[in-house]
Structures are given as C-alpha cells and as structure tokens.
Design a protein around this motif. Sequence first.
Motif, short mmCIF file in Angstrom:
data_model
loop_
_atom_site.label_atom_id
_atom_site.label_comp_id
_atom_site.label_asym_id
_atom_site.label_seq_id
_atom_site.Cartn_x
_atom_site.Cartn_y
_atom_site.Cartn_z
N PHE A 155 -80.26 -10.35 -18.07
CA PHE A 155 -81.74 -9.94 -19.31
C PHE A 155 -81.98 -8.47 -18.40
N ALA A 156 -82.45 -8.66 -20.23
CA ALA A 156 -82.91 -6.83 -19.68
C ALA A 156 -84.79 -6.89 -19.08
N THR A 157 -84.80 -6.98 -17.56
CA THR A 157 -86.49 -7.30 -17.43
C THR A 157 -87.00 -5.73 -17.29
N GLY A 158 -85.98 -4.83 -17.34
CA GLY A 158 -86.90 -3.69 -17.62
C GLY A 158 -87.00 -2.86 -16.45
N GLU A 159 -88.67 -3.06 -15.82
CA GLU A 159 -88.91 -2.00 -14.33
C GLU A 159 -89.79 -2.72 -13.44
N LEU A 160 -88.79 -3.85 -13.36
CA LEU A 160 -88.73 -5.00 -12.38
C LEU A 160 -87.98 -5.32 -10.44
N ASP A 161 -88.31 -5.55 -10.36
CA ASP A 161 -87.73 -5.60 -8.85
C ASP A 161 -87.18 -7.09 -8.59
N SER A 162 -85.83 -7.53 -8.42
CA SER A 162 -85.22 -8.35 -7.94
C SER A 162 -84.73 -8.59 -6.87
N GLU A 163 -83.60 -9.68 -6.82
CA GLU A 163 -83.26 -10.26 -5.22
C GLU A 163 -82.70 -11.68 -6.22
N LEU A 196 -68.80 -27.09 -31.61
CA LEU A 196 -69.35 -26.01 -29.96
C LEU A 196 -71.24 -26.49 -30.44
N LEU A 197 -71.62 -26.88 -28.98
CA LEU A 197 -73.20 -26.84 -29.53
C LEU A 197 -74.62 -26.69 -28.33
N LEU A 198 -75.31 -25.40 -28.51
CA LEU A 198 -75.93 -24.38 -28.26
C LEU A 198 -77.09 -24.40 -27.80
N LEU A 199 -77.49 -24.44 -26.51
CA LEU A 199 -79.47 -24.02 -27.21
C LEU A 199 -80.03 -23.36 -27.98
N GLU A 200 -81.08 -23.79 -28.67
CA GLU A 200 -81.39 -22.91 -29.76
C GLU A 200 -81.90 -21.07 -29.61
N ASP A 201 -82.49 -20.60 -29.78
CA ASP A 201 -82.03 -19.15 -29.58
C ASP A 201 -83.60 -19.17 -28.46
N GLY A 202 -83.98 -18.09 -27.87
CA GLY A 202 -84.95 -18.37 -27.06
C GLY A 202 -84.45 -18.37 -25.28
N HIS A 203 -83.28 -19.61 -25.13
CA HIS A 203 -82.66 -19.47 -24.08
C HIS A 203 -81.65 -18.50 -23.58
N CYS A 204 -81.69 -18.14 -22.60
CA CYS A 204 -80.47 -16.97 -21.95
C CYS A 204 -79.73 -17.74 -21.73
N LEU A 205 -79.09 -19.33 -21.34
CA LEU A 205 -78.45 -19.65 -21.08
C LEU A 205 -77.19 -19.55 -22.39
N ARG A 269 -66.09 -13.72 -16.54
CA ARG A 269 -67.86 -13.75 -16.80
C ARG A 269 -68.33 -15.35 -16.99
N ALA A 270 -67.94 -15.87 -16.69
CA ALA A 270 -68.31 -17.61 -16.63
C ALA A 270 -69.26 -17.85 -15.79
N PHE A 271 -70.52 -17.31 -15.08
CA PHE A 271 -71.01 -17.69 -14.21
C PHE A 271 -72.48 -16.62 -14.93
N ARG A 272 -73.61 -17.33 -14.98
CA ARG A 272 -74.68 -16.40 -14.34
C ARG A 272 -75.51 -16.30 -12.78
N GLU A 273 -76.28 -15.07 -13.05
CA GLU A 273 -76.68 -15.35 -11.70
C GLU A 273 -78.27 -15.50 -11.90
N ILE A 274 -78.31 -16.39 -10.94
CA ILE A 274 -79.82 -16.89 -10.36
C ILE A 274 -80.87 -15.65 -9.35
N ALA A 275 -81.53 -15.17 -9.92
CA ALA A 275 -82.56 -14.45 -9.29
C ALA A 275 -84.40 -14.70 -8.98
N LEU A 276 -84.30 -14.21 -8.43
CA LEU A 276 -86.03 -14.28 -8.11
C LEU A 276 -86.71 -12.67 -8.80
N VAL A 277 -87.54 -12.70 -9.55
CA VAL A 277 -87.81 -11.43 -9.74
C VAL A 277 -89.13 -11.01 -9.51
N TRP A 278 -90.11 -9.42 -9.50
CA TRP A 278 -91.55 -9.45 -9.32
C TRP A 278 -91.65 -8.03 -10.02
#
Length: 309
Positions: A155-163, A196-205, A269-278
């Motif tokens: 996801f485009a987080t911009g100028e943020l740090d993450s792990e 195919l059923l998906l989440l509505e717009d706004g959910h990155c999943l 690409r069948a995964f997402r990466e869970i991250a902590l951002v600050w």
Amino acid sequence: MSNYLPTLKQMQYLVALKEQGHFGKAADSCYVTQSTLSAGIRELESLIGVTLVERTRRVVRFTALGDRIVEKAHRVLREAEELAAIAQASGKPLTGELRMGVIPTIAPFLLPRLLPRLRADRPELKLYLREETTQASIDSLRHGNVDCVLLALPFATGELDSEILFRDRLFVAFPRDDPRDPPEWIGPDMIDESKLLLLEDGHCLKDHALAACNRPELRASTTMMGTSLHTLVQMVDNGLGLTMLPEMAIAGGILDNTHIAARPLRSDRAFREIALVWRKNSPREKEFHLLAGILRDAADGSGPKADAA
C-alpha cells in the motif's frame, strides 16, 4: 511573547471539526460536550480576530484561512505529542499511552491473541485502538491521531517507517460441495468471475486479492461486494458465490460453524505482508520495533484451519 496564544485544546477542537465535518461528532471524538467544543472554537476565532468556520444549520464550511490554520494546527499538535513521547521513551519502553490504528481485516483476528499477551507482559501500557480502513488509518497517523498503524502491504504509505511482521497467505473460500472434489490448491484461472465476492472499495484486501490473481477482468466483473469479511463468509455460506480470505481470518475461526471449504490460492503473489507503520523520526521508534516483535510472536504458531470439507 504574546500571552494570547491559541491553546492546544482549541487546536484539537478545530482539527476534530475539520475531520468530522459535524460539531456533535467532533465533540464525541474529543470526549467533550458539543457546547464545550463550539465555545472553544469561538474563543479561538475571537483570539485571532478572524472567522475560521462558517456555520449553518446543515453545513460546516471552513474558510480558506481556516483550512490553512488547520494544517498548521496538525503540525503543532504532532510536535506537542512528540515532546511528551521523548520524555516517555527515555524511561521504560512500552509504558503509558499508545494509540494504534488497525485495519478491519486484521483487528478481529490478530488482536485477540495480541491483547492478552500485552496485558501480561506490559501491564503499564495503555493501548488505545482505532479501527479504520487503510487510507483513513494512514491519514490518522499523519495527522497525529494515532502513534502507529497495523496494516497490510503493499500500500502506498508515503514517507513513513515500517517493519514487516509476517506474510499472510490468501485462500479461496467456497461452498463445501462446490466443487465436490476441490484440488489442494486453487489457481486464478479456476475462479469464476461471475461468482467472485469481494470487499467494497476502501479495503486494501480487495486490491491484494485481485493483484494476486492477475486477471484484470475480475475487477470489472465483480458486482457483489461485502462490508466485512464476516459478511462475505455469510454470503458464501448461503451459496451466493466464492471469495478470498486471509490466512489469519481462517486461523481465527471465521469459517467455524459454516459449510465452507477453503484452499490456498496458487500464485506468486498470493499473500499480503502485515506491517507496523509509524511516522519517520518518531521518538518512539525503538518502542515500535519492540512492539513489532511482540506482534510477530503473537501471530506465530497459528496455522490455518482451512479445510472445512
């Protein structure tokens, strides 16, 4: 120096009104009455001698100067919070207040494992949670409403740090008898775009799932959308189609008491990466790395209960 400077509280009220667009909602977010918030903003306007907010019965409209002052107020509030954070970070880590944003496709599945551990290991930590979609969480972080955010990348987080904490695999979930003999893995070419059923717009999943399939026609064909993963599961369980679920949701029991089977999606690409951002250069950076380790440990050893067939 002037003795008539705006107070932090007045700036908090103004920022909250800008974000909420409604006096009542802004007051609720600041935990004050509507009259208190309104009076605080009027005092600020009187202090600086200009109108910041045009008030009507139906609309709250900020003046051009009001928008500029809100932008400055964001910066002042963030700096003030970092002053307190510097002092706190110099003492025992992960104590006092910590405000963390969490996206809805993570919160109900990871937090039940995380919170008991935090209470046991860090009893002096007061963790306040704010559940929002990814973009809203990033905006809250930039505006200083939260200290860090637990989200899913890319996801485009911009100028943020993450792990990065861990990878969360994607599974295809479908009614147990359709198909009757599902393969061990589901390829993207096997997904019927009409079901195919998906989440509505706004959910990155939603974007993660579509990117993993790499089939542009799926985005155009999807007509049924859910507001949450639990809603999608109910739709699938009632035979309305199939969906894609993250591994942590399956491990968290979202398919319990349903007639749904799930198989991993076969894709590079069948995964997402869970991250902590600050925020970059946060004085609590060391604490966030420590928190990231606790989050990672809390997620370990929870394999998916995917096969409901």
